[in-house]
Design a protein around this motif. Structure first.
Motif, short mmCIF file in Angstrom:
data_model
loop_
_atom_site.label_atom_id
_atom_site.label_comp_id
_atom_site.label_asym_id
_atom_site.label_seq_id
_atom_site.Cartn_x
_atom_site.Cartn_y
_atom_site.Cartn_z
N ILE A 37 0.67 -1.16 0.01
CA ILE A 37 0.27 0.02 -0.02
C ILE A 37 0.95 1.10 -0.08
O ILE A 37 1.70 1.50 0.74
CB ILE A 37 -0.93 0.09 1.00
CG1 ILE A 37 -1.70 -1.12 1.15
CG2 ILE A 37 -1.64 1.27 1.24
CD1 ILE A 37 -2.61 -1.50 2.47
N GLN A 38 0.85 2.26 -0.95
CA GLN A 38 1.60 3.12 -1.11
C GLN A 38 1.50 4.29 -0.28
O GLN A 38 0.50 4.63 0.27
CB GLN A 38 1.13 3.95 -2.62
CG GLN A 38 2.09 5.10 -2.89
CD GLN A 38 1.45 5.63 -4.23
OE1 GLN A 38 1.03 4.70 -5.19
NE2 GLN A 38 1.82 6.78 -4.42
N GLY A 39 2.53 4.67 0.65
CA GLY A 39 2.80 5.63 1.24
C GLY A 39 2.12 5.28 2.75
O GLY A 39 2.30 5.99 3.95
N ALA A 40 1.80 3.87 3.08
CA ALA A 40 1.27 3.57 4.18
C ALA A 40 2.13 3.60 5.46
O ALA A 40 1.58 3.76 6.69
CB ALA A 40 0.52 2.25 4.21
N GLU A 41 3.33 3.47 5.04
CA GLU A 41 4.27 3.37 6.25
C GLU A 41 4.49 4.89 7.18
O GLU A 41 4.59 4.90 8.19
CB GLU A 41 5.91 3.17 5.75
CG GLU A 41 6.73 3.12 6.90
CD GLU A 41 6.55 1.74 7.70
OE1 GLU A 41 6.98 1.89 8.75
OE2 GLU A 41 5.86 0.86 7.04
N THR A 42 4.20 5.84 6.26
CA THR A 42 4.17 7.36 6.83
C THR A 42 3.17 7.41 7.85
O THR A 42 3.19 8.42 8.83
CB THR A 42 4.01 8.29 5.56
OG1 THR A 42 2.82 8.37 5.28
CG2 THR A 42 4.81 8.40 4.67
N VAL A 43 2.05 6.73 7.98
CA VAL A 43 1.08 6.66 9.02
C VAL A 43 1.27 5.73 9.98
O VAL A 43 1.24 5.85 11.13
CB VAL A 43 -0.40 6.78 8.37
CG1 VAL A 43 -1.61 6.37 9.55
CG2 VAL A 43 -0.67 7.80 7.42
N TYR A 44 1.64 4.49 9.34
CA TYR A 44 1.82 3.25 10.37
C TYR A 44 2.85 3.21 11.37
O TYR A 44 2.74 3.25 12.61
CB TYR A 44 2.24 1.96 9.50
CG TYR A 44 2.61 0.88 10.53
CD1 TYR A 44 1.39 0.21 10.99
CD2 TYR A 44 3.63 0.33 10.88
CE1 TYR A 44 1.56 -0.97 11.82
CE2 TYR A 44 3.85 -0.65 11.44
CZ TYR A 44 2.90 -1.32 11.96
OH TYR A 44 3.14 -2.53 12.91
N LYS A 45 3.93 4.35 10.94
CA LYS A 45 4.88 4.44 11.89
C LYS A 45 4.51 5.09 13.36
O LYS A 45 5.22 4.95 14.33
CB LYS A 45 6.18 5.30 11.42
CG LYS A 45 5.72 6.54 11.02
CD LYS A 45 6.52 7.39 10.08
CE LYS A 45 8.03 7.64 10.80
NZ LYS A 45 9.01 8.39 10.04
N TRP A 46 3.66 6.13 13.53
CA TRP A 46 2.82 6.59 14.26
C TRP A 46 1.65 5.85 15.20
O TRP A 46 1.20 6.23 16.30
CB TRP A 46 2.48 8.31 13.86
CG TRP A 46 3.47 8.77 13.46
CD1 TRP A 46 3.42 8.97 12.23
CD2 TRP A 46 4.66 9.45 14.04
NE1 TRP A 46 4.75 9.93 11.78
CE2 TRP A 46 5.42 10.05 12.95
CE3 TRP A 46 5.06 9.45 15.42
CZ2 TRP A 46 6.32 10.83 13.38
CZ3 TRP A 46 6.19 10.50 15.59
CH2 TRP A 46 6.92 11.06 14.49
N ARG A 47 1.37 4.77 14.53
CA ARG A 47 0.15 4.10 14.95
C ARG A 47 0.08 3.71 16.55
O ARG A 47 -0.92 4.01 17.24
CB ARG A 47 -0.41 2.87 14.49
CG ARG A 47 -1.42 2.33 14.43
CD ARG A 47 -1.78 1.22 13.57
NE ARG A 47 -3.37 0.92 13.93
CZ ARG A 47 -3.63 -0.24 14.90
NH1 ARG A 47 -3.04 -0.47 15.57
NH2 ARG A 47 -5.03 -0.20 14.98
N GLN A 48 1.10 2.91 17.11
CA GLN A 48 1.26 2.68 18.44
C GLN A 48 1.03 3.77 19.34
O GLN A 48 0.54 3.88 20.32
CB GLN A 48 2.49 1.88 18.80
CG GLN A 48 2.54 1.20 20.19
CD GLN A 48 3.66 0.23 20.31
OE1 GLN A 48 3.80 -0.68 19.36
NE2 GLN A 48 4.29 0.31 21.38
N GLU A 49 1.78 4.94 18.96
CA GLU A 49 1.97 6.09 19.61
C GLU A 49 0.40 6.48 19.88
O GLU A 49 0.16 7.11 21.15
CB GLU A 49 2.98 7.05 19.11
CG GLU A 49 3.04 8.37 19.74
CD GLU A 49 4.08 9.38 19.48
OE1 GLU A 49 3.93 10.61 19.65
OE2 GLU A 49 5.04 8.74 18.85
#
Length: 424
Positions: free
Chosen positions: A398-410
């Motif tokens: 999924i394109q660009g998803a890492e830019t959101v996922y990296k903050w998910r736990q926080e």
């Protein structure tokens, strides 16, 4: 000595002025809550527990598809009101339920016709009113569904284009509002827009992961968390999808004036164009277009002056769904489509009009946006942003998803603390 004292006083005043707390973002939310995807209810529940962090100016019910309405927003506000006594003990500055009800408006029900707009709605007029208020900061319009009310507002009041900033959860929502999107991108290419077609999916729970931040989040944080927590079980059995929440996270954390920077709501890149392949013949599996494109299919058929403008008169069936097509005049029939599926999709074009050239076709969708260039692409200005295409920022394809996922736990931990106030 007096001169030195005056200098010290003026210096202190300057320091205090420069360290004043920045203005909270002005936010208006357009949602298709109550429609086909119950994750809007989840995102509204989350949003209501954070109203101390922004100035909410509008809640618009804009169901491009499905049976959504403003009564569902009001029902969520009722639940919030029940929980507010507990929340307000720990979170100062939460917005009052009476105010929230006053800014809840009904927008358009159903998608706009081919021209992209129709007549004003209560919701579109409220967007105009909020955008025209004298303010030092822009109005952030966070769109969780179709763009129909935003397009209507821009059509009725073009002057508001410079006063608003749009963060749109596109992707699947794009197919429900292809015509309003086309109107906006054609007529307001200089609009300040974050078109998030894919990155938001980095925030959606992984159902296969059993930890407290994914499949186990309901039991760990939501179960027993007041009326909002009890209601949450009605949506995806309590598993947090929260697909629209990244738009709110964007204005809550980070510098929203810098889409290329880091924020809880993702990081984006400017794009000079929006993909728009156009076909004046039946497409075949050899025709490959980018995912999330606005695909235009044109059919040359009988000239019918008796068909009213912008009335549906033929049908595109693709992906087991039916889409209205329109007669543009002089025998030119057209329909727009957008998809977040990849691979080869067969389609059919049918009509009850005598002599209409019905046909079967196929189109192949590749997983990159805005992807390969086309001479018919929409050209946009330097304030149109979208998902980053660096392969390292793809997550689960999924394109660009890492830019959101990296903050998910926080983010989920932060919300868990607030949910805990309802469990105490």
């Amino acid at each position: 000595m007096k001169k030195i004292l005056y200098l010290l006083i003026f210096s202190l005043i300057a320091i205090v002025g420069n360290t004043a707390e920045p203005s909270r973002p002005r936010v208006l939310i357009s949602t298709d809550i109550g429609g086909t995807d119950p994750d809007d209810n989840q995102s509204v529940a989350h949003m209501l527990m954070y109203t101390d962090l922004f100035d909410l100016e509008g809640l618009i019910s804009s169901p491009s598809f499905g049976a959504g309405n403003k009564e569902e927003i009001l029902r969520m506000i009722d639940l919030y009101e029940e929980d507010l006594p507990k929340l307000s003990k720990r979170i100062p500055g939460l917005t009052s339920p009476a105010y929230l009800r006053a800014i809840t408006k009904q927008g358009r029900k159903g998608a706009a016709p081919y021209k992209g707009y129709t007549t004003p709605t209560e919701g579109s007029k409220w967007i105009v009113e909020c955008a025209r208020r004298k303010a030092e900061t822009p109005l952030w319009v966070l769109v969780w569904g179709g763009l129909d009310d935003v397009a209507q507002a821009l059509h009725d009041a073009p002057d508001i284009a410079s006063a608003i900033r749009v963060y749109w959860i596109g992707g699947p929502n794009k197919k429900w509002s292809t015509n309003s999107y086309a109107y906006i991108v054609e007529n307001f290419p200089q609009l300040w827009m974050i078109e998030n077609n894919a990155s938001y999916r980095g925030f959606i729970t992984d159902n296969k992961v059993k930890d407290r931040y994914n499949f186990g989040y309901y039991d760990a944080y939501i179960n027993g968390a007041g009326h909002l927590g009890k209601d949450f079980l009605n949506y995806y059995k309590g598993i947090p999808k929260l697909g629209d929440t990244p738009s709110l996270l964007y204005v809550m954390h980070g510098n929203p004036d810098n889409p290329e920077g880091e924020s809880w709501g993702g990081s984006f890149k400017p794009t000079p164009r929006s993909s728009r392949p156009v076909f004046h013949r039946p497409a075949t599996a050899n025709d490959t277009v980018p995912i999330y494109s606005i695909i235009e299919f044109h059919v040359q058929g009988p000239v019918r002056n008796d068909i009213p403008a912008d009335s549906a008169c033929f049908t595109l069936t693709i992906g087991k769904q039916k889409w209205d097509g329109f007669h543009l005049g002089n025998g030119d029939y057209a329909v727009r489509h957008s998809t977040y599926y990849t691979g080869t999709l067969p389609y059919t074009v049918t009509s009850d009009i005598p002599g209409f050239p019905e046909h079967d076709g196929a189109i192949t969708i590749e997983n990159i946006w805005p992807g390969r260039k086309s001479a018919t692409d929409y050209i946009v200005g330097n304030s149109w942003y979208t998902d980053k295409c660096d392969p390292a920022l793809f997550r689960k394809n999924i394109q660009g998803a890492e830019t959101v996922y990296k903050w998910r736990q926080e983010v989920m931990e932060d919300w868990g603390k607030r949910l805990g106030y309802l469990r105490d």
